[in-house]
Design a protein around this motif. Structure first.
Motif, PDB file in Angstrom:
ATOM      1  N   GLY A  15       4.024   3.811   4.823  1.00 53.49           N
ATOM      2  CA  GLY A  15       3.886   4.425   3.564  1.00 53.49           C
ATOM      3  C   GLY A  15       2.623   3.975   2.933  1.00 53.49           C
ATOM      4  N   TYR A  16       2.604   4.003   1.761  1.00 51.94           N
ATOM      5  CA  TYR A  16       1.417   3.872   0.970  1.00 51.94           C
ATOM      6  C   TYR A  16       1.674   2.782  -0.082  1.00 51.94           C
ATOM      7  CZ  TYR A  16       0.752   8.432   2.487  1.00 51.94           C
ATOM      8  OH  TYR A  16       0.639   9.403   3.520  1.00 51.94           O
ATOM      9  N   TRP A  17       0.448   2.073  -0.356  1.00 57.12           N
ATOM     10  CA  TRP A  17       0.144   0.953  -1.582  1.00 57.12           C
ATOM     11  C   TRP A  17      -0.791   1.667  -2.546  1.00 57.12           C
ATOM     12  CZ3 TRP A  17      -0.418  -4.461   0.576  1.00 57.12           C
ATOM     13  CH2 TRP A  17       0.614  -4.788   1.404  1.00 57.12           C
ATOM     14  N   MET A  18      -0.211   1.612  -3.718  1.00 56.74           N
ATOM     15  CA  MET A  18      -1.322   2.254  -4.745  1.00 56.74           C
ATOM     16  C   MET A  18      -1.729   0.811  -5.451  1.00 56.74           C
ATOM     17  SD  MET A  18      -0.831   5.209  -4.658  1.00 56.74           S
ATOM     18  CE  MET A  18      -0.876   6.710  -6.125  1.00 56.74           C
ATOM     19  N   LEU A  19      -2.714   0.469  -5.012  1.00 50.30           N
ATOM     20  CA  LEU A  19      -3.243  -0.836  -5.760  1.00 50.30           C
ATOM     21  C   LEU A  19      -4.061  -0.540  -6.872  1.00 50.30           C
ATOM     22  CD1 LEU A  19      -2.946  -3.472  -3.903  1.00 50.30           C
ATOM     23  CD2 LEU A  19      -5.429  -3.220  -3.338  1.00 50.30           C
TER      24      LEU A  19
END
Ligand SMILES: Cc1cc2nc3c(=O)[nH]c(=O)nc-3n(C[C@H](O)[C@H](O)[C@H](O)COP(=O)(O)OP(=O)(O)OC[C@H]3O[C@@H](n4cnc5c(N)ncnc54)[C@H](O)[C@@H]3O)c2cc1C
Ligand SMILES: Cc1cc2nc3c(=O)[nH]c(=O)nc-3n(C[C@H](O)[C@H](O)[C@H](O)COP(=O)(O)OP(=O)(O)OC[C@H]3O[C@@H](n4cnc5c(N)ncnc54)[C@H](O)[C@@H]3O)c2cc1C
Ligand SMILES: Nc1ncnc2c1ncn2[C@@H]1O[C@H](COP(=O)(O)O)[C@@H](O)[C@H]1O
Lengths: 343, 440, 287
Positions: free
Chosen positions: B80-84
């Protein structure tokens, strides 16, 4: 102390060239004396082969030999592997030394392995430290391996002699004791030229031979010196300090200075009183060649350079600036000193 | 005039990456005498990528791949994704039972291990793999047909009626033969820097909450990881280590004067990221380009006696970080085309046109066509990643800390954030462009 | 003519890392290379083959992975590679190694008489320079170590003139053939191998010799049993306590340099800052 001749024999091969002994032989005699003291009744004996080498015998006594086996034969005038290997092996078999030390010079490395193979014993190369294992009472020979990254202590438990080669300048030169005497044993080896497969046709002495190995002061430069011009300035500094110029490998590879100046694993081991390292990072391969110096002064603009780990004093600064300033202040000092003596 | 003593083969493959090896396997299995020339010390010596390999494409090339024991790192069981944002993250991760099959759909791999294994399969099937040799030119006959290659070695010419170019993103030969325009402009190529950080396998599992090496993570990261510039970062779990990297369009590095390694170092020090890496040892470091020119700017794939496959042909789906699978399938189709050409005894561009048609039927060109506008979209909306990542993090903070305030107020604030940062019109435009980018 | 080259696969010591906690060598991930001196020995053999015809055999005793090194020799132009590999050879010192290599060379010589044996000067992992002289001695062959190059080579008259680096210069030595040379890198510059060699190497599989077949090595002379020396202890050299660091940027140039000179003088390593001191070399020459 037990009667000489009764205890284990510690042998040293005395390397000579044209009647001049190589100083590593005396360094080894010094080490042998130390080892003999740790073995009950141990005696120090030297083996000398060559032609017209009588003058070396008293020197061997002076540096600690109790007895010298000497074979003087025109056939041995110049070192060649086979006659020397046969000759020394014969002596080993006849006299059964306990320990046998040889200098790790070109000659010594060529010879020692042939002897060890002939008498089927163990040989430890390029040792930097020799001692007697306190429990086993045998030679503990320590040497660097893996490019100086690791030290290994090598033992030879069963076979005799226990052989080791030691590089020049790794061990200190013992005090010379003029007038010290010992026993000279002349050895007849029965060698015949006709049996020798190799003949010396000629010899070209090395040009310009910078003898960095035995210099007391070495001013060494690395890549940080910037180029051949930088080395010209190092030479000035070396002159002002009464020393010679050394170098790291990359600058030798780059042709800024000759190979005979290279210090390190694939160059020379040096043991000067003062080693000045200018613009040398201090890679382990360089350090193994110079960390035995009494005093190391490093000049490097990178405060994290590994050379500072072994330096007794460091200057964080630019070689291009520091070296000329060193020259200037040294010259000012000597000028001052001279002026002083006149007054 | 070709030298009669010269080395002759049925086919020459240039490059030992996924595309080239797939082509070699396909042709060798059909009995062609294949020579694959690779410039590295061995196939894969210098190759690297982020880290996820897809098994469906591999199965197309080597149906029994699992029995040949590929050097997998870990199966991807969660992705999945990390929005940093600076100091915070919103994670959007998906774990599913569907990911737990043998073989799994995707595995992390290290190319320095995978590529030599893959090349060995080609060797086992009869292909000749020659390393340490760079192909410097294509040899053409009087009519411009490719009939061989010249390498950088003495006596270094090799001849074959067909050459498959699988030379990767620096497609010099493809360019020199006039199939591609000169070097890709920095707008259409991403530069990615990556480190492989060694850590004990147990430590990797513990830090990411994985039960063991039978579980693994693949995370794509947006926002602060790339200083908010259009690009992505990634973090994948390997068996005994972590692959971590950042990629930006080359143009961005140039425009902002960013040293690529510094961007990665900054990302690694991010307070959310750093603890995962602590105590690890950087074992591998490298930079690599990714072609992102998209469908519309792909090179010609076919000419007389030559086919182009993989990165050399711009076959990368940047959005889904896919490349090796496209390369493998393209390599296979190129190999099949070469086999057909041999049967027909016709190596003209027309005969080889089968390759392009086969690619169009496959996901390779279908996907590339679909996302043809993605690069353009990112190009035109550079704020996309940065703004939205920051926004989502701020929104999350409000959402989760608004315990004693009316929920309506909180919602209004979040919407307000959106308007302040981008304006409704901007947002609407972004969404439109994004959908267009995805739909193709 | 037939030349045998002994090669060793070694870890690239420039890449060696030490585990600081345990003081042990991290061998993992350290690339294995052919001992750099050996590469030049192979090159010399290949050059001689180009001139005089015949063939070149490369032999190595080592782990299974050393087969790679032999394949690289074939790339360079070697005709035949022999890997002598068996667990029973493990932990061999130079005496045991020279027994194994010597016996193998004897067997190869019986098949196809050998004119020249080439060894590297030394292996960069052990730096002993002992194996070549050991093998020459076992085989009763003339040895020339530190060979810098061939001045002449005549396989028919069975004579060669070799330049050898000695301590204080270069010797010109005439030897009878067959002889064993341990070589410096100068003996031959390594040229880029032609493509047909690489093509041949791509499918080349070195021959594998074990402790029992095709030769039976005497179990008392191989591996640990045949090795008189053992490693008693291995450790990383203890770090020295670093000395003071003077910073030019903080103290100014003149002050820093003057402090450094004062420190050298007070350490007593140079007595004065005057002319050249006498070296021990010059002293003993009088004796
Ligand atoms: C098998 C093997 C054997 C080797 N044998 C040897 C050997 O025998 N001897 C040897 O030396 N090396 C040897 N090496 C090479 C060794 O590993 C190092 O690469 C080498 O010692 C580095 O040389 P250097 O310090 O001159 O250069 P660098 O490592 O490049 O260091 C240059 C230093 O100069 C400093 N510097 C630059 N400019 C300035 C300036 N203006 N003022 C002040 N400081 C400056 C820099 O900060 C840096 O620390 C060997 C390597 C291998 C693999
Ligand atoms: C940081 C990064 C992360 C990525 N992540 C992923 C991912 O997670 N999943 C995924 O599927 N894809 C990913 N990709 C894309 C993927 O790596 C490529 O699409 C894929 O490797 C393309 O394969 P290829 O065979 O076409 O080229 P390459 O793998 O580049 O192989 C080309 C080969 O040709 C050789 N070569 C080049 N020129 C010559 C010549 N003249 N002579 C001889 N040999 C030559 C090269 O040495 C090389 O071995 C990523 C890429 C990067 C850079
Ligand atoms: N295990 C081995 N197999 C083949 N040759 C070897 C081996 N060990 C050493 N040699 C050869 O002997 C030379 C000197 O090695 P060493 O005596 O270990 O420094 C090397 O350069 C090789 O040519």
């Amino acid at each position: 102390m037990a009667e000489p001749g009764a205890g284990p024999k510690i042998w040293v091969f005395v390397e000579q060239d044209g009647g001049r002994a190589h100083p590593v032989s005396w360094e080894l005699l010094g080490a042998a004396t130390g080892l003999a003291e740790q073995l009950a009744g141990g005696v120090v004996e030297a083996v000398l082969l060559g032609h017209a080498v009588q003058a070396i015998v008293p020197e061997a006594f002076a540096y600690g030999a109790d007895r010298v086996y000497c074979s003087d034969d025109p056939l041995l005038a110049h070192y060649r592997n086979l006659p020397y290997a046969i000759g020394v092996s014969q002596l080993v078999q006849a006299h059964q030394p306990e320990i046998f030390l040889v200098g790790a010079t070109h000659l010594g490395r060529d010879l020692a392995s042939s002897i060890a193979t002939r008498v089927r014993t163990g040989l430890t190369a390029d040792c930097t430290e020799l001692s007697i294992d306190p429990q086993l009472k045998i030679l503990a020979a320590t040497r660097p391996t893996f490019g100086g990254n690791l030290m290994a202590t090598i033992l030879c438990r069963q076979r005799r002699p226990q052989m080791a080669t030691v590089r020049p300048r790794v061990l200190p030169l013992p005090e010379r004791q003029p007038g010290r005497v010992g026993e000279l044993v002349r050895a007849e080896l029965g060698l015949r030229e006709a049996d020798m497969p190799v003949r010396l046709l000629g010899f070209e002495p090395a040009a310009g031979g910078a003898d960095i190995e035995y210099a007391d002061v070495i001013v060494a430069g690395g890549r940080g010196v910037g180029g051949p011009e930088g080395f010209a300035r190092l030479a000035e500094l070396a002159e002002a300090l009464g020393g010679v110029v050394g170098a790291s490998r990359p600058v030798v590879d780059a042709g800024w200075i000759g190979y005979e100046h290279q210090v390190g694993q694939t160059g020379k081991t040096v043991r000067p009183k003062l080693y000045l390292a200018a613009g040398i990072s201090g890679a382990v391969q360089h350090r193994v060649g110079m960390s035995g110096a009494d005093f190391i002064l490093a000049i490097n603009r990178d405060p994290e350079a590994p050379i500072f780990q072994v330096a007794d004093l460091g200057i964080v600064g630019d070689v291009a600036e520091v070296v000329p300033e060193l020259i200037r202040q040294l010259r000012a000092r000597t000028a001052g000193a001279q002026g002083g003596s006149h007054a | 005039m070709p030298d009669p003593n010269a080395q002759r083969y049925d086919a020459i493959v240039v490059g030992g990456g996924p595309a080239g090896v797939s082509a070699a396997i396909t042709m060798a299995r059909e009995g062609l005498e294949v020579i694959l020339i690779e410039r590295g010390r061995f196939a894969g010596a210098k190759n690297f990528f982020g880290g996820v390999m897809y098994t469906r494409a591999l199965a197309e090339v080597l149906p029994d791949f699992q029995a040949r024991k590929p050097p997998w790192e870990r199966p991807v069981t969660e992705q999945g994704y990390w929005m940093l944002a600076p100091g915070s993250v919103v994670r959007f991760m998906h774990a599913s039972q569907a990911y737990r099959q043998d073989p799994a759909d995707a595995y992390t791999v290290l190319r320095a291990r995978f590529d030599p294994w893959f090349a060995q399969q080609a060797v086992d099937l009869g292909a000749l793999v020659v390393p340490k040799t760079t192909v410097v030119a294509l040899i053409e006959d009087a009519d411009g047909r490719v009939i061989g290659v010249r390498t950088d070695r003495p006596a270094g010419e090799v001849f074959a009626p067909i050459v498959i170019l699988a030379e990767g993103v620096n497609n010099l030969l493809t360019q020199r033969h006039g199939l591609a325009k000169a070097d890709l402009p920095p707008r259409f190529v991403a530069l990615s820097v990556k480190q492989y950080i060694g850590l004990p396998a147990k430590e990797v599992s513990a830090r990411f909450g994985l039960a063991g090496t039978q579980e693994g993570l693949a995370i794509d990261i947006f926002g602060d990881a790339t200083l908010g510039l259009p690009g992505t970062a990634f973090l994948y779990t390997d068996k005994a280590g972590i692959s971590i990297g950042v990629g930006l369009l080359l143009e961005e590095f140039v425009k902002h004067g960013l040293p690529p390694y510094a961007v990665l170092e900054r990302f690694k020090r991010h307070p959310i990221v750093a603890p995962y890496l602590e105590g690890g040892e950087a074992l591998e470091y490298g930079a690599h380009l990714i072609p992102e020119q998209g469908y519309d700017r792909m090179p010609e794939l076919v000419a007389d006696g030559v086919l182009v496959a993989g990165d050399a042909a711009g076959m990368v789906d940047a959005l889904h970080r896919e490349g090796t699978n496209l390369a493998m399938l393209a390599g296979k189709l190129a190999g099949e085309t070469a086999v057909m050409a041999h049967r027909a005894g016709d190596f003209s561009a027309r005969s080889l046109g089968h390759y392009r048609r086969a690619l169009e039927q496959s996901f390779v060109l279908k996907d590339l066509k679909q996302y043809r506008r993605m690069t353009d979209f990112l190009d035109r909306s550079p704020h996309f990643m940065g703004t939205y990542s920051g926004l989502v993090n701020d929104a999350a903070l409000r959402y989760f800390t608004a315990h004693d305030r009316p929920k309506r107020e909180m919602e209004r604030e979040i919407v307000g954030l959106l308007r302040d940062r981008r304006g409704f019109f901007g947002v609407a435009q972004d969404l439109y462009q994004l959908v267009r980018g995805m739909r193709g | 003519m037939h030349t045998i080259v002994a090669i060793k696969q070694v870890p690239d010591t420039s890449n060696v890392r030490i585990n600081p906690e345990t003081g042990t060598l991290i061998r993992e991930g350290v690339p294995a290379i052919i001992n750099p001196y050996d590469v030049h020995a192979v090159e010399l053999a290949v050059r001689l083959k180009e001139r005089f015809g015949g063939r070149v055999t490369a032999i190595t005793m080592g782990p299974a992975a050393a087969a790679e090194a032999l394949v690289e020799c074939v790339e360079q132009g070697v005709d035949r590679g022999i890997l002598i590999s068996d667990r029973k050879f493990a932990a061999a010192d130079t005496l045991a190694t020279s027994y194994v290599l010597g016996s193998a060379i004897e067997a190869l010589n019986a098949e196809d008489p050998v004119d020249l044996l080439l060894f590297g000067l030394q292996a960069i992992d052990g730096d002993t320079a002992q194996v070549g002289p050991g093998v020459a001695t076992r085989l009763g062959l003339p040895l020339i170590s530190y060979a810098l190059g061939l001045e002449s080579f005549d396989p028919v008259a069975r004579r060669a003139v070799v330049r050898r680096k000695a301590e204080r210069g270069v010797e010109r030595l005439e030897t009878r053939l067959p002889a064993l040379l341990t070589v410096e890198k100068e003996v031959a510059e390594v040229a880029r191998a032609p493509l047909p060699n690489l093509i041949r190497a791509a499918r080349y599989q070195p021959e594998l010799w074990t402790a029992e077949a095709p030769l039976r090595f005497d179990p008392d002379h191989i591996g640990i049993k045949g090795s008189p020396t053992i490693v008693g202890r291995a450790y990383t050299p203890p770090p020295k306590t670093p000395g003071e660091r003077l910073r030019v940027a903080e103290q100014g140039l003149a002050e820093t340099v003057s402090q450094a000179l004062a420190a050298i003088l007070s350490a007593g390593v140079v007595e004065s800052l005057g002319p050249v001191p006498v070296t021990p070399q010059q002293e003993v020459s009088h004796g």
